[in-house]
Enzyme design. Structure first.
Site, PDB file in Angstrom:
ATOM      1  N   HIS A 153     -15.452 -32.551 -35.171  1.00 26.84           N
ATOM      2  CA  HIS A 153     -14.782 -33.651 -35.879  1.00 26.84           C
ATOM      3  C   HIS A 153     -14.077 -34.631 -34.932  1.00 26.84           C
ATOM      4  O   HIS A 153     -14.254 -35.839 -35.038  1.00 26.84           O
ATOM      5  CB  HIS A 153     -13.744 -33.111 -36.862  1.00 26.84           C
ATOM      6  CG  HIS A 153     -14.288 -32.108 -37.835  1.00 26.84           C
ATOM      7  ND1 HIS A 153     -15.543 -32.197 -38.375  1.00 26.84           N
ATOM      8  CD2 HIS A 153     -13.743 -30.995 -38.377  1.00 26.84           C
ATOM      9  CE1 HIS A 153     -15.748 -31.190 -39.205  1.00 26.84           C
ATOM     10  NE2 HIS A 153     -14.662 -30.437 -39.217  1.00 26.84           N
ATOM     11  N   LYS A 155     -16.185 -39.245 -44.356  1.00 18.38           N
ATOM     12  CA  LYS A 155     -14.900 -39.733 -44.878  1.00 18.38           C
ATOM     13  C   LYS A 155     -14.926 -41.256 -44.895  1.00 18.38           C
ATOM     14  O   LYS A 155     -15.414 -41.897 -43.962  1.00 18.38           O
ATOM     15  CB  LYS A 155     -13.740 -39.211 -44.031  1.00 18.38           C
ATOM     16  CG  LYS A 155     -13.538 -37.692 -44.209  1.00 18.38           C
ATOM     17  CD  LYS A 155     -12.272 -37.211 -43.584  1.00 18.38           C
ATOM     18  CE  LYS A 155     -12.202 -35.696 -43.559  1.00 18.38           C
ATOM     19  NZ  LYS A 155     -11.643 -35.070 -44.737  1.00 18.38           N
ATOM     20  N   ASP A 165     -13.576 -25.166 -33.472  1.00 18.38           N
ATOM     21  CA  ASP A 165     -13.588 -25.435 -34.910  1.00 18.38           C
ATOM     22  C   ASP A 165     -13.412 -26.929 -35.219  1.00 18.38           C
ATOM     23  O   ASP A 165     -14.005 -27.430 -36.166  1.00 18.38           O
ATOM     24  CB  ASP A 165     -12.459 -24.621 -35.582  1.00 18.38           C
ATOM     25  CG  ASP A 165     -12.457 -24.755 -37.093  1.00 18.38           C
ATOM     26  OD1 ASP A 165     -13.531 -24.577 -37.696  1.00 18.38           O
ATOM     27  OD2 ASP A 165     -11.384 -25.035 -37.678  1.00 18.38           O
ATOM     28  N   LYS A 224      -3.313 -26.054 -36.827  1.00 17.17           N
ATOM     29  CA  LYS A 224      -2.970 -25.469 -38.129  1.00 17.17           C
ATOM     30  C   LYS A 224      -1.454 -25.291 -38.181  1.00 17.17           C
ATOM     31  O   LYS A 224      -0.797 -25.134 -37.145  1.00 17.17           O
ATOM     32  CB  LYS A 224      -3.611 -24.085 -38.276  1.00 17.17           C
ATOM     33  CG  LYS A 224      -5.131 -24.083 -38.126  1.00 17.17           C
ATOM     34  CD  LYS A 224      -5.820 -24.185 -39.450  1.00 17.17           C
ATOM     35  CE  LYS A 224      -7.321 -24.090 -39.327  1.00 17.17           C
ATOM     36  NZ  LYS A 224      -8.037 -24.828 -40.371  1.00 17.17           N
ATOM     37  N   GLU A 275      -3.023 -30.142 -39.888  1.00 17.63           N
ATOM     38  CA  GLU A 275      -3.163 -29.405 -41.153  1.00 17.63           C
ATOM     39  C   GLU A 275      -1.908 -28.573 -41.367  1.00 17.63           C
ATOM     40  O   GLU A 275      -1.355 -28.024 -40.410  1.00 17.63           O
ATOM     41  CB  GLU A 275      -4.358 -28.466 -41.085  1.00 17.63           C
ATOM     42  CG  GLU A 275      -5.670 -29.173 -40.931  1.00 17.63           C
ATOM     43  CD  GLU A 275      -6.823 -28.183 -40.998  1.00 17.63           C
ATOM     44  OE1 GLU A 275      -7.289 -27.905 -42.106  1.00 17.63           O
ATOM     45  OE2 GLU A 275      -7.210 -27.665 -39.942  1.00 17.63           O
ATOM     46  N   LYS A 282     -21.678 -26.804 -39.610  1.00 18.38           N
ATOM     47  CA  LYS A 282     -21.072 -26.236 -38.437  1.00 18.38           C
ATOM     48  C   LYS A 282     -20.545 -24.843 -38.781  1.00 18.38           C
ATOM     49  O   LYS A 282     -20.318 -24.594 -39.960  1.00 18.38           O
ATOM     50  CB  LYS A 282     -19.952 -27.107 -37.910  1.00 18.38           C
ATOM     51  CG  LYS A 282     -18.823 -27.329 -38.931  1.00 18.38           C
ATOM     52  CD  LYS A 282     -17.680 -28.034 -38.310  1.00 18.38           C
ATOM     53  CE  LYS A 282     -16.753 -27.076 -37.643  1.00 18.38           C
ATOM     54  NZ  LYS A 282     -15.686 -26.569 -38.507  1.00 18.38           N
ATOM     55  N   HIS A 321     -18.554 -33.210 -41.783  1.00 15.88           N
ATOM     56  CA  HIS A 321     -18.075 -33.907 -42.978  1.00 15.88           C
ATOM     57  C   HIS A 321     -17.082 -35.019 -42.641  1.00 15.88           C
ATOM     58  O   HIS A 321     -16.854 -35.902 -43.456  1.00 15.88           O
ATOM     59  CB  HIS A 321     -17.534 -32.927 -44.023  1.00 15.88           C
ATOM     60  CG  HIS A 321     -16.173 -32.371 -43.735  1.00 15.88           C
ATOM     61  ND1 HIS A 321     -15.963 -31.343 -42.864  1.00 15.88           N
ATOM     62  CD2 HIS A 321     -14.958 -32.704 -44.208  1.00 15.88           C
ATOM     63  CE1 HIS A 321     -14.665 -31.066 -42.819  1.00 15.88           C
ATOM     64  NE2 HIS A 321     -14.025 -31.875 -43.623  1.00 15.88           N
ATOM     65  N   ARG A 332     -27.059 -13.242 -52.273  1.00 16.21           N
ATOM     66  CA  ARG A 332     -27.617 -11.891 -52.373  1.00 16.21           C
ATOM     67  C   ARG A 332     -27.327 -11.230 -53.722  1.00 16.21           C
ATOM     68  O   ARG A 332     -28.092 -10.388 -54.175  1.00 16.21           O
ATOM     69  CB  ARG A 332     -27.059 -11.022 -51.246  1.00 16.21           C
ATOM     70  CG  ARG A 332     -27.895 -11.173 -49.990  1.00 16.21           C
ATOM     71  CD  ARG A 332     -27.407 -10.297 -48.914  1.00 16.21           C
ATOM     72  NE  ARG A 332     -26.010 -10.610 -48.626  1.00 16.21           N
ATOM     73  CZ  ARG A 332     -25.353 -10.205 -47.554  1.00 16.21           C
ATOM     74  NH1 ARG A 332     -25.952  -9.462 -46.661  1.00 16.21           N
ATOM     75  NH2 ARG A 332     -24.102 -10.530 -47.355  1.00 16.21           N
TER      76      ARG A 332
HETATM   77  C1  BG6 Z   1     -13.452 -27.637 -41.163  1.00 20.67           C
HETATM   78  C2  BG6 Z   1     -12.752 -26.600 -40.328  1.00 20.67           C
HETATM   79  O1  BG6 Z   1     -14.609 -28.087 -40.518  1.00 20.67           O
HETATM   80  O2  BG6 Z   1     -12.579 -28.731 -41.376  1.00 20.67           O
HETATM   81  C3  BG6 Z   1     -11.476 -26.142 -41.003  1.00 20.67           C
HETATM   82  O3  BG6 Z   1     -13.616 -25.496 -40.145  1.00 20.67           O
HETATM   83  C4  BG6 Z   1     -10.610 -27.326 -41.346  1.00 20.67           C
HETATM   84  O4  BG6 Z   1     -10.765 -25.213 -40.201  1.00 20.67           O
HETATM   85  C5  BG6 Z   1     -11.393 -28.392 -42.087  1.00 20.67           C
HETATM   86  O5  BG6 Z   1      -9.550 -26.855 -42.163  1.00 20.67           O
HETATM   87  C6  BG6 Z   1     -10.579 -29.661 -42.251  1.00 20.67           C
HETATM   88  O6  BG6 Z   1     -11.252 -30.546 -43.100  1.00 20.67           O
HETATM   89  P1  BG6 Z   1     -10.452 -31.618 -43.961  1.00 20.67           P
HETATM   90  O7  BG6 Z   1     -11.509 -32.449 -44.589  1.00 20.67           O
HETATM   91  O8  BG6 Z   1      -9.637 -30.850 -44.939  1.00 20.67           O
HETATM   92  O9  BG6 Z   1      -9.602 -32.357 -42.994  1.00 20.67           O
END
Ligand code: BG6
Length: 492
Positions: free
Chosen positions: A242, A184, A237, A341, A218, A150, A180, A51
């Site tokens: 994933h 990997k 999430d 997390k 994480e 997502k 994603h 924007r």
């Molecule tokens: C994302 C989540 O899809 O994947 C995040 O929304 C998460 O919360 C992330 O931190 C983790 O991705 P990666 O590749 O760092 O493991």
């Protein structure tokens, strides 16, 4: 080391949300790396859309700053930065208003043969507006593709309505739903390991495998994403997408080929065979947690609620659960999943625990015989470890010890592992949907997740707290230990 990268055909990529975190931190650096490797040719165009009213020059400066942060090879950056920036343009546009769309149409229109990609790196709330305007401006035909990130919905109903709206404008073959994790390297290596070696597949079933663990840990907290995350939580999430995708890649039957629907059909079947978790069994099959303040990352970390700025919240930042794939191959083999997390380690691993030997010929003095484990490490240090029992060298009796056959991909191949987005973005240009989620997969995943969310909502308990820097609430340990098993701790 010579590159095997073949150039892809010239394309126009429009990134909606072009000034956002994903574009700056992941997409543009990934494109830069592919450009440096010669895969993206000089006649391609990358157009950021957002924007804010700013000039090409301003936008390019911001992209240059993002590359400075993300690309560590400064010599390569200095050599190729300007040539890459020459591909980058910018258009100010509000997806919900008419202004600017004619200009975008003029820029992109006219040549339906050219690959045109629209990357919707925005809130899903405006996916529908963007798609409808793309149609109004005839930008959805020919070789156009749309990429959606997502979260695809908040539950099954909202996922369906997003899929309906996007599907109204684009054919399913033009829709690239990104997860994603599928980009990997180790996840693709799972395909190689399972289907390019004769060794594992005969053992890949309940007769030989005791259980499977999938851990995605994480160390970070919610960072700047509090408002999104608090509305989502770890189950939506991470698990809905994933972790379930990883589970599918482990559990699926051999597809007839790597053709996209062949692979996606097999993954879908796995999702359909997952035993439901609902109000009847959620308390035995799931654990949710939320981090409180604690010692983490060599310092002290605030609680989740402090990270949200003092807001009270019952959103989970940790989930552990026991999934069961009800089919002939996997009956009786639990899949334990956990993610969170502010855990002690950033690590993503799939662990295949084989069964114990049926009978030991060794004396008690030889030590404990541990079952074999195959550990696929997605990050960091991507690789595969196969834990075997071996004789400890030298005299002193026949002493057995568990040792890994350890293959680090970086060491074995002498190349740096590419970021998932590098592979996935070029797959969009090539029109290869194998590593993207099909509509029915996303909806099947929600169909399994929704009853868990409903069970949590209807129950009286809230997430159990865990100290930042630990592996989640003790109930997560109890979840697996109840079955006489333990979480893999990385070093054995
Ligand atoms: C994302 C989540 O899809 O994947 C995040 O929304 C998460 O919360 C992330 O931190 C983790 O991705 P990666 O590749 O760092 O493991």
């Amino acid at each position: 080391m010579t590159t095997h990268a073949k150039p892809v055909e010239a394309f126009d990529l429009v990134i909606f949300g072009g000034t956002g975190d994903l574009a700056m931190r992941k997409l543009l650096p990934a494109l830069f790396r592919r450009f440096v490797d010669g895969q993206i040719t000089d006649d391609s165009r990358i157009i950021g859309v957002a924007r804010e009213d700013q000039t090409y020059a301003n936008y390019r400066e911001r992209v240059a700053e993002a590359l400075d942060k993300a690309i560590h090879d400064k010599e390569c950056l200095d050599k190729s930065r300007d040539a890459f920036l020459a591909l980058v343009g910018y258009r100010p546009l509000d997806a919900t208003k008419d202004d600017g769309w004619n200009d975008l149409e003029t820029l992109l229109g006219g040549n339906d043969e050219r690959v045109r990609m629209f990357y919707l790196s925005t809130s899903p709330k405006i996916f529908v507006d963007i798609c409808q305007r793309l149609r109004q401006h005839n930008l959805n035909g020919g070789n156009s593709r749309v990429v959606i990130e997502k979260p695809i919905g908040h539950d099954l109903a909202s996922a369906k309505s997003i899929n309906d709206a996007v599907g109204d404008v684009f054919d399913e073959s033009q829709i690239f739903r990104i997860d994603h994790y599928l980009g990997k390297e180790t996840v693709q290596n799972l395909l190689a390991l399972r289907f390019a070696n004769a060794l594992f597949e005969p053992l890949w079933n309940a007769a030989h495998i005791d259980h499977v663990q999938i851990t995605v840990g994480e160390t970070v907290g919610v960072e700047q994403r509090g408002p999104y995350y608090d509305n989502a939580g770890a189950l939506r999430d991470m698990v809905q997408n994933h972790l379930l995708q990883l589970l599918c890649m482990v559990a699926m039957e051999p597809p007839a080929s790597l053709e996209s629907d062949a692979v996606r059909d097999e993954k879908l079947k796995v999702l359909h065979t997952l035993k439901p978790i609902n109000a009847d069994n959620a308390s035995q099959m799931t654990v949710r947690g939320q981090y409180r303040a604690g010692a983490a990352n060599g310092g002290s970390a605030p609680s989740y609620q402090e990270d949200l700025g003092g807001k009270e919240s019952t959103t989970e930042t940790f989930v552990a659960l026991k999934a069961e794939v009800c089919n002939w191959r996997w009956a009786g083999v639990p899949f334990y999943l956990r993610t969170g997390k502010r855990l002690p380690q950033r690590v993503s691993e799939i662990i295949i625990h084989f069964r114990d030997i049926p009978y030991s010929i060794f004396s008690a003095g030889s030590g404990t015989i541990n079952a074999n484990k195959l550990v696929l490490r997605l990050q960091p240090d991507e690789g595969v470890k196969l834990w075997l029992m071996a004789k400890y060298p030298g005299p002193g009796g026949l002493r057995l010890q568990s040792v890994p056959l350890d293959m680090s991909f970086a060491e074995a191949f002498g190349v740096q592992q590419p970021d998932a987005y590098e592979r996935l973005l070029l797959d969009v240009v090539r029109g290869n949907l194998t590593l993207f989620m099909r509509r029915d997969e996303v909806e099947a995943a929600w169909r399994w997740i929704d009853p868990i969310l409903a069970a949590w909502e209807s129950g009286n308990d809230t997430p159990k707290s865990y100290s930042a820097g630990t592996w989640g609430p003790s109930a997560s340990v109890a979840l697996i230990e109840r079955d006489g098993r333990t979480w893999h701790d990385g070093d054995e």
